[in-house]
Design a protein around this motif. Structure first.
Motif, PDB file in Angstrom:
ATOM      1  N   LEU A   1       0.834  -1.204   0.000  1.00  0.00           N
ATOM      2  CA  LEU A   1       0.000   0.000   0.000  1.00  0.00           C
ATOM      3  C   LEU A   1       0.864   1.248   0.000  1.00  0.00           C
ATOM      4  CD1 LEU A   1      -2.757   1.405   0.228  1.00  0.00           C
ATOM      5  CD2 LEU A   1      -2.596   1.136   2.716  1.00  0.00           C
ATOM      6  N   MET A   2       1.952   1.240   0.754  1.00  0.00           N
ATOM      7  CA  MET A   2       2.838   2.406   0.803  1.00  0.00           C
ATOM      8  C   MET A   2       3.423   2.709  -0.575  1.00  0.00           C
ATOM      9  SD  MET A   2       2.549   3.247   3.910  1.00  0.00           S
ATOM     10  CE  MET A   2       2.167   2.555   5.519  1.00  0.00           C
ATOM     11  N   SER A   3       3.864   1.678  -1.285  1.00  0.00           N
ATOM     12  CA  SER A   3       4.409   1.903  -2.623  1.00  0.00           C
ATOM     13  C   SER A   3       3.342   2.447  -3.564  1.00  0.00           C
ATOM     14  CB  SER A   3       5.014   0.606  -3.176  1.00  0.00           C
ATOM     15  OG  SER A   3       4.018  -0.397  -3.340  1.00  0.00           O
ATOM     16  N   GLN A   4       2.084   1.992  -3.393  1.00  0.00           N
ATOM     17  CA  GLN A   4       0.984   2.529  -4.187  1.00  0.00           C
ATOM     18  C   GLN A   4       0.776   4.019  -3.895  1.00  0.00           C
ATOM     19  OE1 GLN A   4      -1.400   0.739  -6.339  1.00  0.00           O
ATOM     20  NE2 GLN A   4       0.269  -0.719  -6.392  1.00  0.00           N
ATOM     21  N   ILE A   5       0.937   4.401  -2.631  1.00  0.00           N
ATOM     22  CA  ILE A   5       0.788   5.808  -2.265  1.00  0.00           C
ATOM     23  C   ILE A   5       1.842   6.655  -2.961  1.00  0.00           C
ATOM     24  CG2 ILE A   5       1.057   7.431  -0.340  1.00  0.00           C
ATOM     25  CD1 ILE A   5      -0.300   5.307   1.426  1.00  0.00           C
ATOM     26  N   PHE A   6       3.092   6.191  -3.013  1.00  0.00           N
ATOM     27  CA  PHE A   6       4.141   6.946  -3.703  1.00  0.00           C
ATOM     28  C   PHE A   6       3.811   7.085  -5.193  1.00  0.00           C
ATOM     29  CE2 PHE A   6       7.031   4.691  -0.443  1.00  0.00           C
ATOM     30  CZ  PHE A   6       6.627   5.566   0.552  1.00  0.00           C
ATOM     31  N   ILE A   7       3.347   5.991  -5.786  1.00  0.00           N
ATOM     32  CA  ILE A   7       3.043   6.004  -7.220  1.00  0.00           C
ATOM     33  C   ILE A   7       1.888   6.953  -7.519  1.00  0.00           C
ATOM     34  CG2 ILE A   7       2.171   4.586  -9.116  1.00  0.00           C
ATOM     35  CD1 ILE A   7       3.738   2.222  -7.822  1.00  0.00           C
ATOM     36  N   TRP A   8       0.830   6.872  -6.722  1.00  0.00           N
ATOM     37  CA  TRP A   8      -0.305   7.767  -6.937  1.00  0.00           C
ATOM     38  C   TRP A   8       0.064   9.217  -6.614  1.00  0.00           C
ATOM     39  CZ3 TRP A   8      -5.054   7.400  -9.089  1.00  0.00           C
ATOM     40  CH2 TRP A   8      -5.514   6.131  -9.433  1.00  0.00           C
ATOM     41  N   GLY A   9       0.933   9.429  -5.628  1.00  0.00           N
ATOM     42  CA  GLY A   9       1.385  10.784  -5.345  1.00  0.00           C
ATOM     43  C   GLY A   9       2.150  11.374  -6.510  1.00  0.00           C
ATOM     44  N   LEU A  10       3.009  10.563  -7.140  1.00  0.00           N
ATOM     45  CA  LEU A  10       3.729  11.016  -8.332  1.00  0.00           C
ATOM     46  C   LEU A  10       2.762  11.309  -9.471  1.00  0.00           C
ATOM     47  CD1 LEU A  10       6.382  11.473  -9.883  1.00  0.00           C
ATOM     48  CD2 LEU A  10       6.451   9.004 -10.333  1.00  0.00           C
TER      49      LEU A  10
END
Length: 338
Positions: free
Chosen positions: A48-57
């Motif tokens: 989930l954390m990696s998804q947050i970084f991707i969606w933030g980008l």
């Protein structure tokens, strides 16, 4: 040291001005350290954390268009999907090294973005929204129907991604995905931040605020549209490639209107025109989506819609700009007190 090299003269010069703009403050440093520290939280959901970084980008890429240049888009997922499918095809057909495939995905998405900017640079308002939406829907339909090439609804199969730098293999726990997504996102954020704080970035903001005056000053307003689209598309393509590489899967949903709507919601929640707003919005949106989907798998989007209504009603500029305004007023009152 001569008088001309004094700190006061350097600060008064253009170089000193832009250097002061690009200077990092303590809150920015703490923000990225806090994101990195999430890895060490007990029972942290690293996927989930990696998804947050991707969606933030991804949200930051839209912020370049909407927040800084003032160009709304209902089809931003097109660039995300292009990057995702380029990375997917690379992994499927033997180009399994992730970093070079990521760069290729960015270049292809940037090229499409530049062409899109050329197409829409004389369009504004509702017509611009319809053009961006139409282009996204056309691309989605092509990918969705080309089952022999894209796999259709089943997605692209057989994607292979090598370990990052030949050392760090992607695993089901998301350990490598966490650091890979965070580092790539941070590097691209630093580059985007430098661009936004440069004369080009200030010209984008000037064109958003008063395009007629910028034209009178001789700024290439129409040309800036294609460059802004290229930059935003490259960042969106990078986020799509990251998603493909960390999950080793890509489907037509990466190009859907739903994805364009979600990233717009994320940016509205966090606040446009701040770069960090997309990351704040992604943190809130994805955590709530994960939690609400566990509680109500059918009606979770109702609560996201309610959150959006609350944010628009009480945080008109978004959460981050509202917090900044409150902090600025507090500092002003504190400084004015005897």
């Amino acid at each position: 040291m001569s008088a001309f090299d004094s700190p006061q003269n350097r600060a008064a010069s253009g170089t000193g001005y832009f250097a002061s703009l690009s200077r990092w403050n303590i809150f920015e440093i703490l923000f990225w350290l806090a994101l990195a520290s999430l890895y060490f939280w007990p029972h942290a959901d690293l996927v989930l954390m990696s998804q947050i970084f991707i969606w933030g980008l991804f949200a930051m890429s839209l912020d370049v268009l909407l927040g800084y240049r003032g160009i709304p888009s209902l089809g931003h997922a097109a660039f995300f999907g292009i990057g995702a499918y380029v990375a997917g095809y690379c992994g499927k057909f033997g180009w399994t090294e992730p970093i070079s495939a990521l760069v290729l995905a960015m270049l292809v998405a940037a090229g499409v973005g530049w062409l899109t900017g050329k197409l829409v640079q004389r369009v504004a308002g509702v017509a611009l929204l319809m053009v961006t939406l139409g282009l996204n829907l056309i691309l989605y339909d092509l990918v969705h129907r080309s089952t022999e090439i894209t796999g259709g609804d089943d997605g692209l199969q057989g994607i292979v991604i090598d370990p990052v730098l030949g050392l760090f293999r992607f695993d089901i726990f998301g350990r490598t995905a966490f650091w890979y997504a965070l580092i790539v996102t941070f590097v691209l954020f630093v580059a985007t931040r430098a661009i936004i704080k440069s004369p080009f970035g200030l010209a984008l903001t000037g064109a958003r605020e008063n395009p007629r005056r910028m034209i009178m000053l001789g700024a290439p307003v129409e040309g800036d549209v294609s460059r802004a689209f290229a930059l935003a598309a490259a960042l969106a393509g990078a986020s799509g490639a990251l998603l493909t590489q960390t999950t080793q899967f890509v489907a037509p949903s990466s190009l859907s209107f739903q994805r364009s709507a979600d990233v717009l919601v994320i940016l509205i929640i966090g606040g446009a025109g701040r770069l960090y707003g997309g990351f704040i919005g992604a943190l809130i949106f994805l955590f709530l989506r994960d939690w609400l989907a566990a509680i109500s798998p059918v009606y979770w989007y109702f609560w996201i819609g309610l959150l959006l209504v609350v944010v628009v009603s009480f945080f008109r500029k978004g959460i981050l700009p509202t917090i900044e305004d409150v902090y600025t007023r507090w500092r002003g009152r504190r400084g004015a007190s005897p």
